[in-house]
Structure formats: C-alpha cells, structure tokens
Design an enzyme around this catalytic site. Structure first.
Site: not given
Ligand code: ATP
Ligand code: MG
Length: 567
Positions: A37, A262, A272
C-alpha cells in the site's frame, strides 16, 4: 537472484508450490506478487515479503508482479510509490514490465460490484459506521441484519450508481456483501465492499468518489493478474474465507492465498503507522533516518542489499509470530562488510600524542593492508609524523588489571608504525583532564615488530595530526529501549520507550587522509571500531560525515556460542 550466498532452504510455502507443480494445479505456473500500500516507506518486514515473493518466482521460473494496492487516497502519495520502487530495485529485484496498480482495475471492480448486486449478493446500506459496528455483534454474539439488507436489485443498482455519481456525503452509505450476519468469522458478517470518499486519488484524480475496500480489491487484483500463490501475513488468515467467497461468487480465476508469520524485530517498531508517527513527530530526521527499520534507513546506515537478503533467508518462514533478535540482522551485515569493506584508521575521540624523539618535520609513508580478508584489495600508504592522535580510551593513567593499552611508562604498538612508550602526561590546568601525551618511539620497530623479540600487549590505531581530515561521525543505538515494545500494555503510545541515546554525534573525529573525497554511501571498517559509511545526504568535500552501520562486537555470535539462540 544469483549472487545470493546460499540456496533457499525448503519451507512450507515451497512445499505447497511443489505439490501444486506436481498436480498441475496452475498448469505448472508460479506467479507471485508483492502488493504494498503506498502509504509509507518500506521496512525490513516488507523486505522479507519481497525476498520471498521474488525468489519463489525466480526459483521456479515464474513471475513476480509489483502491485500497488492503492485504494485509500487519503493516505497514499506518489513519494511513497517512488520510494517503494527504489527500495525494491536496491534490494536487487526486478518486476520487469509487470508494474500494476489496483487503481487501474477500478472500472473492473465496479463491474464486479454490479454483478454481485444483480446476483443478490450485495446491497447498499444506509447505516452509519457506528451502527454497522454495533450491528456486527461480537465473537460471542451473532450480528443483526441491517434494515436495508433486503433492498430490491433495482434500488441497490440505483443507489450504488448515485453513490458513484457523488450524490451522497462521505460515510452516509456503503455497499456491503450479503453473506451471513451470524457467521462465527466476523469478516463474513456482510463486510463493506465500497465506501464513499470524496477524495482525489494520486492516479485516478477525481474520477471516483467511491473506493473499494482492501478485501474487495486484493483477491480480485490477484485474480485479474493470474497470480497463482497470493502470499500474505498471518493476520489475513481470517480474511481468506472472504477472499475465496468473492472469487467464487464472481466466478473468476481463483488464486490460492497462503499466509506466513510477519517479521518482528527486537528494539524497534515495524508498523508504517507508528513509523509515520515518528517521522511526523520529529522523533527521527525522516523515513530514512539511519535508526529507522526502513529499507531507506538501513541503506543510509550502510547496510548492503545482500546482507538484508541473507537475513531474510536466514530467519526462514514460520506459521507462528515470533520475535527476531536485532543482533542477527547486525550479524548479517557484519559478515558481508567483513569481506568487502576496506580497513581504515579513524580516531573518534582524539587524544594528542607528541613523539618527542621523532624528528620534527619528518613524514614517513607507511604501508597498510586494505583488507586482510581479501589480499586482492591491496595496500595503501599512510603518513606518519611527530604528532598523532590516538583514541582517548586507549590511555589510562591508572590502568586497572587487564587494561593492556597505553599507560605511563608502558609500551604499545601503533598499527603499521612503531612501538611507542608513554613518558609524560600533560593535563589541563583547570580541569585536570589529560590533554596530551608525550611518548618516545623505537626506530627499530618500524612496521610494528621489534628486532629483539620484545613484545607489547596492545596495538592501537592512530592518525597523523597534520595529515588527517576532520570528520563527523554518528553513532547509532537501538531506537527503542525495550526488546519487545509491542508486549507493552500501552502499545498505542510507544514513544516513552524511545531510546534517548539512540544517536550520538562525534564532531572532532580524525580520519586518515586517503578518505578525502570518499563517495557518499562508501563503506569502510574503521579499525577496532566497526563498520561505517559515508552519509549520502550530509557528507560533503568540506566535512566528511560517517554513519556507524554496526560495531565490531558480534553479540549474535556470542549468543550462538552460549548456545541460547538458534541460527
Ligand atoms: P504495516 O503493518 O507495517 O503497516 P502493511 O501490512 O500495512 O504493513 P503493506 O503495504 O500492506 O503494509 O504490505 C505489503 C506486503 O508486505 C503485504 O503482503 C504484507 O503482508 C507484507 N508485510 C508487511 N509487514 C510485514 C512484516 N513485518 N513481515 C513480513 N511481511 C510483511
Ligand atoms: Mg496493509
């Protein structure tokens, strides 16, 4: 990737792919994608996903797309798009001509939505966001149907069209999938497919004022691109039934979603959103601050692409979340730089030393080895003269036991030069601080060894005062004080965990003259100190600025020796 140091070990995703290749599930194809993204810079967690997707494709003669999942115009910017492309290339991967944007499929998604409305599988809902949340129920309580759930096909089509035409305010209506408000999986309780957002998109401009949600974008984008294995992180496991549902109801090509754990890294944050908070709050100098776990931060800090790829290989793939020790990442860059970084002598905290019996005005060019690990890197000449600098902490007036470096009356070796012996100490009259040493040298020890087999216990690095260049050196430490910041209860505000000593700036460093004009980004080992690189933004011909990539102390190797960790 052919300059990788080791072959990818087997893992559960490779097993799935190999099984699919055997059964011919996708006609022998392997096609992956990396789907960021564009709402921030990439971090080392993304590097894991990039390495995985691109190497699987290359290992199985497949393809890997780069696809921007750009469905949220409020947070997305071109700057992020460009930085992401740069970071992936820098890591050494190539998407060829397969650069895609989910926003390129907006027309197609709109058509898909109409198809679902016509099939009685989607409806326009007038409930507010809060009401939708309330109606959704909880893990223990089933949800309730919206009063708008059973609108006619025509009404839904009209309203959805008016949503698109811009007739309604943000948040006043949404398009939802009609699935099951009692599903034990909350994601299946009539998830939102489209929301109204009167916001300019960095690619589609003002064309749209409704935007598809992530869940209505991701699987269909994979499908359009013919992805075979849609690899994502574990938090999407519960979304997989929805991913499959949309594709099945639309009756389009069906990729397989596969989840892996992850990457979490100790002493840092990786989301982020949190990294953006640090940037916007001025806690760091930017996304590329060398303390940041971003790829651009690591690059500016001096990490090599290969060290990051090796790290990603080494941590392997798991189906459970875990925390990786930052020391392993540091170990990987040390391992790489040890082979490739030229050695130089730099004094970080200078102490002036006058060699009384060395002739004034005399300069000798001494031969120094550029890299003992790689004889091909050759040698260089370094000037030696009467006044030199050594490191302040290489001298102690009252040396404790086991301190073998310089002390009054003691002899040590200057690397590549001579033995020197300390004969006098000069103090600042006011503070009492040692500001200069007087030494004598033994001309028979040139090159660093005595003709009479006399031994010294320490070898110090040094620079010639007159010939050395001034430099600024930035030392970095962990960004956060806590190993597992997300284990904190109050994880929402993690900023009290910031390490106040994560940056130390040394402004009176002296580097050997051969470093004049060192190119931004060049990496060196400062003997006895660590690995450093020329800062690619602040360094100039007038003042060299170096970032410490990592010190020489390998805590990972120590952990291995103690048998605590696993590699
Ligand atoms: P963050 O949670 O850090 O904000 P994100 O998941 O929102 O990251 P995306 O841009 O959506 O960021 O991520 C692109 C890809 O990178 C996704 O496939 C995602 O699963 C993967 N990814 C993100 N963070 C990690 C991580 N820590 N470890 C491994 N893969 C990750
Ligand atoms: Mg995401």
């Amino acid at each position: 990737m052919n300059d990788n140091d080791f072959k990818t070990p087997p893992n559960f995703i490779r097993n799935i792919i190999e099984e699919d290749l055997k059964t011919g599930k996708y006609g022998g194809r392997v096609h992956t994608r990396f789907p960021p993204e564009p709402n921030g810079y990439l971090h080392i967690g993304h590097a894991k996903s990039i390495c995985l997707n691109f190497s699987l494709a290359s290992d199985y003669d497949g393809l890997c797309n780069l696809r921007f999942d750009d469905t949220n115009p409020t947070k997305e910017e071109d700057e992020y798009v460009e930085s992401i492309k740069e970071d992936i290339k820098w890591l050494g991967f190539d998407w060829g001509d397969r650069l895609y944007y989910a926003s390129d499929y907006f027309d197609q998604f709109y058509e898909y939505a109409i198809r679902l409305i016509k099939a009685g599988k989607a409806y326009v809902d007038d409930l507010s966001a809060d009401e939708i949340r309330e109606y959704r129920g909880t893990l223990t309580k089933p949800g309730k149907d919206s009063p708008y759930r059973n609108r006619s096909e025509k009404e839904n089509l009209d309203l959805f069209n008016l949503m698109r035409e811009g007739e309604f305010a943000d948040g006043s209506r949404v398009l939802r999938a009609k699935i099951d408000m009692a599903s034990p999986n909350l994601n299946m309780r009539d998830p939102v497919m489209y929301r109204i957002l009167h916001e300019k998109h960095n690619r589609t401009g003002d064309k749209w004022c409704i935007y598809p949600m992530y869940d209505f974008t991701h699987g269909q984008s994979d499908s359009i691109e013919g992805i075979t294995h849609s690899i994502c992180t574990l938090e999407f496991e519960d979304h997989r039934p929805l991913y499959d549902w949309f594709i099945k109801e639309l009756d389009i090509y069906h990729p397989q979603q596969v989840e892996f754990a992850r990457l979490n890294l100790s002493y840092t944050v990786m989301s982020k959103r949190k990294l953006l908070e640090l940037v916007e709050g001025g806690y760091v100098s930017g996304w590329d601050d060398p303390r940041m776990p971003t790829i651009s931060g690591l690059r500016r800090r001096g990490f090599t692409p290969r060290s990051i790829r090796n790290f990603c290989e080494r941590i392997g793939l798991a189906k459970r979340d875990s925390m990786i020790d930052m020391a392993l990442l540091e170990h990987c860059v040390r391992e790489d730089l040890n082979k490739i970084a030229p050695r130089v002598m730099v004094v970080l905290r200078p102490l002036r030393v006058v060699i009384d019996n060395y002739p004034e005005g005399q300069v000798e060019e001494l031969e120094a080895i550029n890299n003992p690990e790689d004889p091909d890197m050759g040698t260089r000449k370094i000037p030696f003269s009467r006044v030199i600098y050594i490191e302040q902490d290489d001298f102690q007036e009252d040396p404790p036991k086991k301190f073998y470096r310089l002390a009054p009356g003691r002899e040590v070796r200057l690397r590549y030069a001579y033995f020197i012996k300390c004969v006098d100490v000069v103090r600042d009259q006011k503070t009492g601080e040692v500001i200069e040493l007087h030494c004598t040298y033994d001309p028979d020890t040139k090159g660093g060894s005595a003709t009479d087999e006399r031994r010294v216990k320490a070898t110090l690095h040094w620079v010639s005062a007159e010939h050395s260049l001034d430099a600024e050196v930035r030392l970095y430490d962990y960004l956060l004080l806590k190993e597992d910041p997300m284990g904190e209860k109050d994880e929402a505000d993690f900023k009290h965990l910031l390490n106040p000593n994560s940056l130390e700036i040394l402004r009176s460093c002296h580097v050997e003259p051969g470093l004049r004009g060192a190119a931004p980004g060049s990496r060196y080992q400062f003997e006895r100190q660590g690995y450093f690189c020329v800062d690619n933004i602040d360094s100039s011909n007038d003042l060299l600025v170096f970032n410490r990539t990592v010190s020489l102390r390998d805590t990972w190797a120590r952990i291995q020796k103690a048998g605590k960790g696993k590699d």
